[in-house]
Scaffold this motif. Structure first.
Motif, PDB file in Angstrom:
ATOM      1  N   UNK A 120      11.600  50.866  72.463  1.00  0.00           N
ATOM      2  CA  UNK A 120      11.594  50.219  71.151  1.00  0.00           C
ATOM      3  C   UNK A 120      10.693  50.974  70.172  1.00  0.00           C
ATOM      4  N   UNK A 121       9.562  51.463  70.664  1.00  0.00           N
ATOM      5  CA  UNK A 121       8.658  52.223  69.800  1.00  0.00           C
ATOM      6  C   UNK A 121       9.249  53.584  69.438  1.00  0.00           C
ATOM      7  N   UNK A 122      10.061  54.143  70.324  1.00  0.00           N
ATOM      8  CA  UNK A 122      10.758  55.392  69.993  1.00  0.00           C
ATOM      9  C   UNK A 122      11.712  55.177  68.814  1.00  0.00           C
ATOM     10  N   UNK A 123      12.420  54.053  68.836  1.00  0.00           N
ATOM     11  CA  UNK A 123      13.328  53.734  67.733  1.00  0.00           C
ATOM     12  C   UNK A 123      12.555  53.481  66.443  1.00  0.00           C
ATOM     13  N   UNK A 124      11.413  52.800  66.576  1.00  0.00           N
ATOM     14  CA  UNK A 124      10.552  52.557  65.411  1.00  0.00           C
ATOM     15  C   UNK A 124      10.046  53.870  64.831  1.00  0.00           C
ATOM     16  N   UNK A 125       9.646  54.772  65.706  1.00  0.00           N
ATOM     17  CA  UNK A 125       9.116  56.062  65.258  1.00  0.00           C
ATOM     18  C   UNK A 125      10.151  56.821  64.444  1.00  0.00           C
ATOM     19  N   UNK A 126      11.380  56.802  64.913  1.00  0.00           N
ATOM     20  CA  UNK A 126      12.461  57.485  64.199  1.00  0.00           C
ATOM     21  C   UNK A 126      12.717  56.841  62.837  1.00  0.00           C
ATOM     22  N   UNK A 127      12.669  55.505  62.792  1.00  0.00           N
ATOM     23  CA  UNK A 127      12.915  54.828  61.527  1.00  0.00           C
ATOM     24  C   UNK A 127      11.783  55.090  60.527  1.00  0.00           C
ATOM     25  N   UNK A 128      10.553  55.122  61.017  1.00  0.00           N
ATOM     26  CA  UNK A 128       9.430  55.443  60.133  1.00  0.00           C
ATOM     27  C   UNK A 128       9.630  56.820  59.516  1.00  0.00           C
ATOM     28  N   UNK A 129      10.012  57.769  60.362  1.00  0.00           N
ATOM     29  CA  UNK A 129      10.240  59.130  59.867  1.00  0.00           C
ATOM     30  C   UNK A 129      11.355  59.153  58.831  1.00  0.00           C
ATOM     31  N   UNK A 130      12.471  58.512  59.158  1.00  0.00           N
ATOM     32  CA  UNK A 130      13.622  58.511  58.235  1.00  0.00           C
ATOM     33  C   UNK A 130      13.269  57.859  56.899  1.00  0.00           C
ATOM     34  N   UNK A 131      12.567  56.727  56.953  1.00  0.00           N
ATOM     35  CA  UNK A 131      12.208  56.027  55.716  1.00  0.00           C
ATOM     36  C   UNK A 131      11.219  56.836  54.872  1.00  0.00           C
ATOM     37  N   UNK A 132      10.346  57.567  55.536  1.00  0.00           N
ATOM     38  CA  UNK A 132       9.353  58.364  54.795  1.00  0.00           C
ATOM     39  C   UNK A 132       9.957  59.634  54.201  1.00  0.00           C
ATOM     40  N   UNK A 133      11.123  60.044  54.690  1.00  0.00           N
ATOM     41  CA  UNK A 133      11.720  61.305  54.226  1.00  0.00           C
ATOM     42  C   UNK A 133      13.073  61.110  53.539  1.00  0.00           C
ATOM     43  N   UNK A 134      13.411  59.879  53.197  1.00  0.00           N
ATOM     44  CA  UNK A 134      14.653  59.677  52.454  1.00  0.00           C
ATOM     45  C   UNK A 134      14.386  59.806  50.950  1.00  0.00           C
ATOM     46  N   UNK A 135      15.392  59.511  50.158  1.00  0.00           N
ATOM     47  CA  UNK A 135      15.253  59.696  48.707  1.00  0.00           C
ATOM     48  C   UNK A 135      14.446  58.581  48.048  1.00  0.00           C
ATOM     49  N   UNK A 136      14.239  57.473  48.769  1.00  0.00           N
ATOM     50  CA  UNK A 136      13.500  56.350  48.189  1.00  0.00           C
ATOM     51  C   UNK A 136      12.002  56.645  48.169  1.00  0.00           C
ATOM     52  N   UNK A 137      11.392  56.375  47.052  1.00  0.00           N
ATOM     53  CA  UNK A 137       9.940  56.535  46.922  1.00  0.00           C
ATOM     54  C   UNK A 137       9.433  55.477  45.955  1.00  0.00           C
ATOM     55  N   UNK A 138       8.166  55.118  46.119  1.00  0.00           N
ATOM     56  CA  UNK A 138       7.574  54.096  45.262  1.00  0.00           C
ATOM     57  C   UNK A 138       6.951  54.772  44.051  1.00  0.00           C
ATOM     58  N   UNK A 139       7.517  54.545  42.864  1.00  0.00           N
ATOM     59  CA  UNK A 139       6.989  55.114  41.616  1.00  0.00           C
ATOM     60  C   UNK A 139       6.354  53.996  40.800  1.00  0.00           C
TER      61      UNK A 139
END
Length: 229
Positions: A120-139
């Motif tokens: 489960x933490x492996x899946x979380x780790x991947x999602x954290x990475x994907x969310x941090x490197x997608x086009x969405x950012x907090x401006x």
């Protein structure tokens, strides 16, 4: 007379001979050719040591590492409030499952439970990475409202990093920020990118309530346990 003269002449010779023998005994022994010069045997170098294998991180260490990564993403703006709320909701579910498993097994986890949590933490780790490197950012922008939004996120990130905020508390706070951010975005879209004076007052009122909520959750009895094993 002749005998007496020979006796007195022989005495200095005996003294000199004894002194020579004593000096010879005090001289350091000369090293043999096999012990000196280029023929000496070189010292054997010590065998090279191999680095010890690093132990695998424990369940607690992985949980702390995930929280640190989320906190960094919040601080940098790589994670939006919505993404952070989603991640922390999932992290809270894993933590709840871990707590229940420990309670059912005298405070320990079975090998199967550890394997399940690590997956489960492996899946979380991947999602954290994907969310941090997608086009969405907090401006946030340079406006007063934008600076206040950024300040709230910084306080939340600091609480996550220090362990003052649990994953569940963080998820609730980020959902609150997500709602405020969506309202600001909608108001700006309706007014050519700006906020009216009334809208600014409303947003500041909501941020005051959020600020108090952040403070209370950071100073209550709940904390995110740090890795100890």
């Amino acid at each position: 007379m002749k005998f007496t003269w020979m006796k007195w002449c022989a005495l200095p010779v005996a003294v000199l001979l004894a002194a020579s023998m004593a000096m010879a005994q005090e001289q350091p022994a000369q090293s043999s050719p096999s012990q000196s010069g280029s023929s000496a045997t070189p010292a054997t170098p010590a065998p090279a040591t191999t680095p010890a294998a690093q132990p695998k991180p424990t369940i607690a260490q992985r949980k702390e590492n995930q929280q640190d990564r989320i906190a960094n993403g919040v601080k940098s703006g790589q994670l939006t409030a919505g993404e952070t709320a989603n991640l922390e909701t999932k992290e809270a579910a894993i933590n709840g499952e871990t707590k229940a498993d420990r309670a059912a097994n005298g405070g320990k986890l079975t090998s199967a439970e550890k394997t399940q949590i690590n997956q489960q933490q492996n899946q979380m780790s991947k999602q954290i990475y994907d969310d941090k490197h997608n086009a969405n950012a907090q401006h946030y922008g340079n406006s007063e409202v934008g600076q206040r939004q950024e300040n709230q996120q910084d306080r939340i990130a600091q609480g996550v990093k220090s362990g003052q905020l649990t994953a569940g508390e963080t998820a609730k706070l980020e959902n609150q920020q997500k709602g405020i951010n969506q309202q600001v975005k909608a108001d700006r879209a309706a007014n050519g990118g700006k906020l009216t004076s009334g809208e600014k007052r409303q947003v500041n009122k909501e941020q005051n309530a959020a600020s108090k909520n952040i403070y209370n959750k950071k100073h209550n009895a709940k904390t995110q346990p740090k890795a100890k094993q």
